[in-house]
Design a protein around this motif. Structure first.
Motif, PDB file in Angstrom:
ATOM      1  N   THR A   1      19.877  -3.152  10.054  1.00 58.00           N
ATOM      2  CA  THR A   1      19.201  -1.875  10.158  1.00 58.00           C
ATOM      3  C   THR A   1      18.020  -1.942   9.195  1.00 58.00           C
ATOM      4  OG1 THR A   1      20.500  -0.843   8.411  1.00 58.00           O
ATOM      5  CG2 THR A   1      21.352  -0.671  10.658  1.00 58.00           C
ATOM      6  N   PHE A   2      16.927  -1.292   9.607  1.00 54.80           N
ATOM      7  CA  PHE A   2      15.653  -1.423   8.912  1.00 54.80           C
ATOM      8  C   PHE A   2      15.045  -0.035   8.775  1.00 54.80           C
ATOM      9  CE2 PHE A   2      16.521  -4.805  11.912  1.00 54.80           C
ATOM     10  CZ  PHE A   2      16.442  -5.957  11.142  1.00 54.80           C
ATOM     11  N   ALA A   3      14.571   0.292   7.580  1.00 47.15           N
ATOM     12  CA  ALA A   3      13.895   1.576   7.390  1.00 47.15           C
ATOM     13  C   ALA A   3      12.481   1.320   6.920  1.00 47.15           C
ATOM     14  CB  ALA A   3      14.633   2.435   6.369  1.00 47.15           C
ATOM     15  N   VAL A   4      11.558   2.074   7.483  1.00 45.86           N
ATOM     16  CA  VAL A   4      10.163   1.918   7.105  1.00 45.86           C
ATOM     17  C   VAL A   4       9.532   3.308   7.051  1.00 45.86           C
ATOM     18  CG1 VAL A   4       9.429   1.518   9.501  1.00 45.86           C
ATOM     19  CG2 VAL A   4       8.048   0.628   7.636  1.00 45.86           C
ATOM     20  N   THR A   5       8.604   3.489   6.116  1.00 43.83           N
ATOM     21  CA  THR A   5       7.937   4.786   6.001  1.00 43.83           C
ATOM     22  C   THR A   5       6.508   4.600   5.517  1.00 43.83           C
ATOM     23  OG1 THR A   5       8.029   7.003   5.035  1.00 43.83           O
ATOM     24  CG2 THR A   5       8.665   5.188   3.600  1.00 43.83           C
TER      25      THR A   5
ATOM     26  N   GLN B   1       0.844  -1.202   0.000  1.00 47.13           N
ATOM     27  CA  GLN B   1       0.000   0.000   0.000  1.00 47.13           C
ATOM     28  C   GLN B   1       0.883   1.258   0.000  1.00 47.13           C
ATOM     29  OE1 GLN B   1      -2.599  -0.944   3.261  1.00 47.13           O
ATOM     30  NE2 GLN B   1      -3.666  -2.516   2.104  1.00 47.13           N
ATOM     31  N   ASN B   2       0.716   2.145   0.968  1.00 44.18           N
ATOM     32  CA  ASN B   2       1.543   3.353   0.980  1.00 44.18           C
ATOM     33  C   ASN B   2       2.838   3.182   1.773  1.00 44.18           C
ATOM     34  OD1 ASN B   2      -0.240   3.259   3.271  1.00 44.18           O
ATOM     35  ND2 ASN B   2       0.533   5.275   3.864  1.00 44.18           N
ATOM     36  N   TRP B   3       3.157   1.980   2.196  1.00 42.26           N
ATOM     37  CA  TRP B   3       4.339   1.734   3.023  1.00 42.26           C
ATOM     38  C   TRP B   3       5.518   1.205   2.210  1.00 42.26           C
ATOM     39  CZ3 TRP B   3       4.635   2.534   8.396  1.00 42.26           C
ATOM     40  CH2 TRP B   3       3.436   3.001   8.983  1.00 42.26           C
ATOM     41  N   MET B   4       6.703   1.607   2.646  1.00 40.09           N
ATOM     42  CA  MET B   4       7.935   1.048   2.060  1.00 40.09           C
ATOM     43  C   MET B   4       8.833   0.544   3.181  1.00 40.09           C
ATOM     44  SD  MET B   4       9.513   3.055  -1.162  1.00 40.09           S
ATOM     45  CE  MET B   4       9.751   4.649  -0.353  1.00 40.09           C
ATOM     46  N   PHE B   5       9.691  -0.405   2.793  1.00 46.16           N
ATOM     47  CA  PHE B   5      10.569  -1.053   3.767  1.00 46.16           C
ATOM     48  C   PHE B   5      11.877  -1.421   3.088  1.00 46.16           C
ATOM     49  CE2 PHE B   5      12.235  -4.970   5.688  1.00 46.16           C
ATOM     50  CZ  PHE B   5      12.171  -4.700   7.048  1.00 46.16           C
ATOM     51  N   MET B   6      12.983  -1.233   3.788  1.00 44.86           N
ATOM     52  CA  MET B   6      14.257  -1.770   3.282  1.00 44.86           C
ATOM     53  C   MET B   6      15.127  -2.187   4.449  1.00 44.86           C
ATOM     54  SD  MET B   6      16.076   1.631   1.694  1.00 44.86           S
ATOM     55  CE  MET B   6      16.188   3.139   2.682  1.00 44.86           C
ATOM     56  N   HIS B   7      16.154  -2.975   4.170  1.00 45.26           N
ATOM     57  CA  HIS B   7      16.888  -3.677   5.212  1.00 45.26           C
ATOM     58  C   HIS B   7      18.342  -3.851   4.778  1.00 45.26           C
ATOM     59  CE1 HIS B   7      17.444  -7.947   7.233  1.00 45.26           C
ATOM     60  NE2 HIS B   7      18.058  -7.017   7.933  1.00 45.26           N
ATOM     61  N   ASN B   8      19.236  -3.653   5.729  1.00 45.39           N
ATOM     62  CA  ASN B   8      20.630  -4.039   5.568  1.00 45.39           C
ATOM     63  C   ASN B   8      20.934  -5.034   6.673  1.00 45.39           C
ATOM     64  OD1 ASN B   8      23.453  -4.218   5.417  1.00 45.39           O
ATOM     65  ND2 ASN B   8      23.692  -2.413   6.724  1.00 45.39           N
ATOM     66  N   GLY B   9      21.249  -6.249   6.315  1.00 41.66           N
ATOM     67  CA  GLY B   9      21.520  -7.256   7.333  1.00 41.66           C
ATOM     68  C   GLY B   9      20.940  -8.578   6.913  1.00 41.66           C
ATOM     69  N   VAL B  10      20.544  -9.380   7.891  1.00 37.93           N
ATOM     70  CA  VAL B  10      20.159 -10.748   7.544  1.00 37.93           C
ATOM     71  C   VAL B  10      19.307 -11.348   8.664  1.00 37.93           C
ATOM     72  CG1 VAL B  10      22.230 -11.761   8.610  1.00 37.93           C
ATOM     73  CG2 VAL B  10      21.146 -12.926   6.689  1.00 37.93           C
ATOM     74  N   LEU B  11      18.364 -12.184   8.275  1.00 38.42           N
ATOM     75  CA  LEU B  11      17.789 -13.127   9.241  1.00 38.42           C
ATOM     76  C   LEU B  11      18.604 -14.406   9.072  1.00 38.42           C
ATOM     77  CD1 LEU B  11      13.909 -12.599   8.920  1.00 38.42           C
ATOM     78  CD2 LEU B  11      15.627 -11.230  10.119  1.00 38.42           C
TER      79      LEU B  11
END
Lengths: 279, 279, 279, 279
Positions: B190-194, B109-119
């Protein structure tokens, strides 16, 4: 600006050299200890002659703009193929676009060619270089690199009959064009060319400080020196490579080819001779 | 295993940050001084909200598996776009295939997400993680990464209503699943969400030694401190970034976000608070 | 061998024409009713000028070798962009390799060019054509198509000062070269060129049986004729297209441009004049 | 929604079937006379076992998202490879993204699988289908297609021990899941599976109107019937194909496999039996 491997010897899976050695070509695509650029991620190519091929048979090419380190098809094919003579190349582009037709090796009939280095200010010299190529060959040029242009210049100047002479004349011609256009040190690099049975590898630059070039020592001798290294046993007698930089840190395994020299792999033996030292 | 930039402020061409700074994101794709991997060439993505967008409007995504450093379309678009809030990401894959659907940022929807790292050991945990995602969301998952799975887990746990809480619950759930399967330190990154107006950036790992995270200082203050640096004048008042690593070496320009912290960019101001420090 | 759309008018999302009409350009990439080839899956391109751009500003290009019908980035961008003048093109390759640098439109400074058709036996004529291009322009040629070569020939012959005259001289030059080399009917196609404010579209072939070309009728008149068609209301006054084939089956909406004609869109109005009819 | 070819017999260059016949698979990628979609341009794949491979050896895969008709590497490899058993597939995507991991054939150990057709409303059924797959196999699933999910469901249900039974159980399970979710006619298609020595090809759909399937007649008989057709002489004794649609218009060369049938190629001979006709 690139890294490459040329192999001749008993049938071998290319994976042995481009995936499974400590400093394999694919490892060099991510990190090349001796490269001018440490990353060679602008596409790759592999060209090989089939086992038991009749003389004069054209090689098969597999080239892609994907970085070699993540191309799954390369992993598959490098294990599936077996070949007595192959070229493999990872590219760090010096200007011309990253596209499949600009990936090395280049092919003309049964000949292959690859290059690490650059024709300097190629945009300035390109038109004059193209004009020197045999017009009948003009439509065979499919990409837009300096390397492919030099290859067709060498074909024009008699590569099939006299590979060393033709490469020399092609390089001299580029130097002549560059000088006329005030391009300093027009030619830089190492160049590999083959007809499917012999490999000629040239180390030359106009300024006489060329990119590195190495050949591998006699495999039988290496296997005697290192009886405990299992990895060496997968190579048959007479296996040889010429490479941009050593594929391992094994002392004595790789020997530097001198500046202004052509290295020749033929019938399982290595020799070298002076190249364009008269300038 | 990646590098990213999140920007909020006056309308800006993404090229300013991803191409034109000394350690731009595209420069980091070839060489990242602080990255676990120095090469981040396994694709990239950029997602942006249009200028004057109504609240709730979905962002536009441009993602490609080509290395960021040679993608010509990225060069074109980064100069053509203007946006008050964008994410950009270069990937160094930790296992899941290199394909467009695995490129960050991810969108719901209107959300974005990105990640540096790992599960860690995602193959081991994947089935259990997917089972915790709301079944109605299941078919929205288009790729196969750990990062996208965590995003949809956070959506499941109420991201829209309570972003910080939902991210906390999603991470704790992964840690619970990992512990049950004997996966050491399941979460790293690290995780970014907006949502298009606020950016939340999390620095957290199960072992409390997370990948780096920085925010930029107040632009007005920076411009006063460095009146002679022309480059700073292209940023309007209130321009801020949160980044994996500094985009320049300018002393004082970038400040590290502490371990186990969430950083928040909202209405032109920055704040931070403790995140999952109770473990 | 391709399909294209050229739009001028009030700011418009390209998606309106390339995705959302009954016979949109992307629909034509899979199935073109009037095309010589029904599939145009060999890459695509879109080039656009920004809203409120200063005169002389270069357009932005987004080009890809993926078939237009599945390129997700095209879907994203076509909805996100707004532009008062754009070109879009889907390719069915006639020989030159499928690579990004061979995708239309081509750009030189503030000019764009695209082509549907072929310079016949281009391999035979290529060298002679390239020799006629201004040497200073030579290194601007990034691809290997007949279309791009014709574009730079037109630039050489004064495109910026006299677009119709320069296109005529370039085509005549190719015909002269073709005749000398016994190439029958060397030129075939429709050609669109723009400086960012005016669009010139040429329908011409040496044999006078050119690929189809259409322009759209006055939008205000269409909206009056079809008051119940909601789709038409998204176009502002003065919106016009020139296209390889109609984007819908709406009677009266598209009018064929005659053979050997140049169509001109300027300041919201359409006009046409004879082109190379003296031969 | 796709087209495929499965070959078993004496070593053969895949080019013979996928490039050089009148309705070759690559020709079908641009235009498939019997296909539900006429264009199959959403990627392709080829998987082959080496000549003289030991039983249980995994096949090699070459898969790409490029349309088969322009992929230069496919042209190269199809001529270079020789194999006694290979699968080749061109895709027309029914929903899941166009990416290499979604290209057929799929591989698990020494097994390969490919599919023409669809699991209807896969997004609705996907979660339930994935839950039925053996958890230990879960991380082997690399793509996101209905086809690959069905393959791993069959592996779960005992493909290695009883291919026909396992395929039947997997299809019945999808039908059970579909029925529970009110999905009409959940399964549609033709399916090919091999262990490297036997090929099983299934024609089945829940509505009993499946995509077409054909096998080739005995090659010795064909060669006797058509002594003047040179093309047939390149096939050795026992060469057989099973295909989505005939590769030529030669009367008698291709025979349709009936609805709800499994076709078996083993030791150079063809047989067929009823499949899931009890419903």
């Amino acid at each position: 600006m690139c890294r490459w491997v040329a192999y001749a010897g008993p049938d071998l899976h290319p994976s042995t050299l481009i995936l499974d050695t400590p400093h394999s070509l694919v490892a060099q695509s991510l990190h090349s200890p001796l490269g001018k650029e440490t990353v060679n991620g602008d596409g790759f190519g592999i060209g090989w002659y089939p086992a038991d091929a009749a003389p004069g048979r054209a090689p098969t090419l597999f080239r892609s703009i994907e970085p070699a380190w993540y191309d799954e098809n390369l992993q598959e094919l490098a294990h599936a193929i077996e070949s007595p003579l192959f070229f493999a190349h990872v590219r760090a582009a010096s200007g011309p676009p990253i596209q499949q037709t600009n990936c090395h090796p280049f092919r003309h009939q049964n000949w292959m060619f690859m290059h690490n280095g650059v024709l300097r200010q190629f945009g300035v010299m390109k038109r004059d270089i193209l004009l020197e190529i045999e017009p009948a060959l003009f439509s065979s040029i499919r990409g837009t690199t300096d390397s492919e242009a030099l290859f067709y210049l060498a074909v024009t100047f008699g590569l099939a009959a006299d590979p060393i002479g033709a490469m020399g004349r092609a390089i001299r011609e580029v130097e002549r064009i560059g000088d006329a256009l005030s391009v300093p040190h027009p030619v830089q690099g190492t160049f590999a060319v083959t007809d499917g049975s012999t490999i000629w590898a040239f180390r030359y630059s106009s300024e006489h400080r060329s990119r590195t070039l190495f050949y591998s020592e006699d495999m039988g001798a290496l296997q005697e020196t290192y009886p405990d290294i299992d990895r060496l046993r997968q190579y048959g007698a007479g296996a040889r490579v010429i490479v941009s930089e050593p594929l391992s840190d094994l002392p004595g395994a790789f020997v530097e080819v001198p500046e202004s020299t052509v290295a020749v792999l033929e019938d399982g033996s290595y020799r070298q001779e002076a190249f364009l030292r008269d300038a």
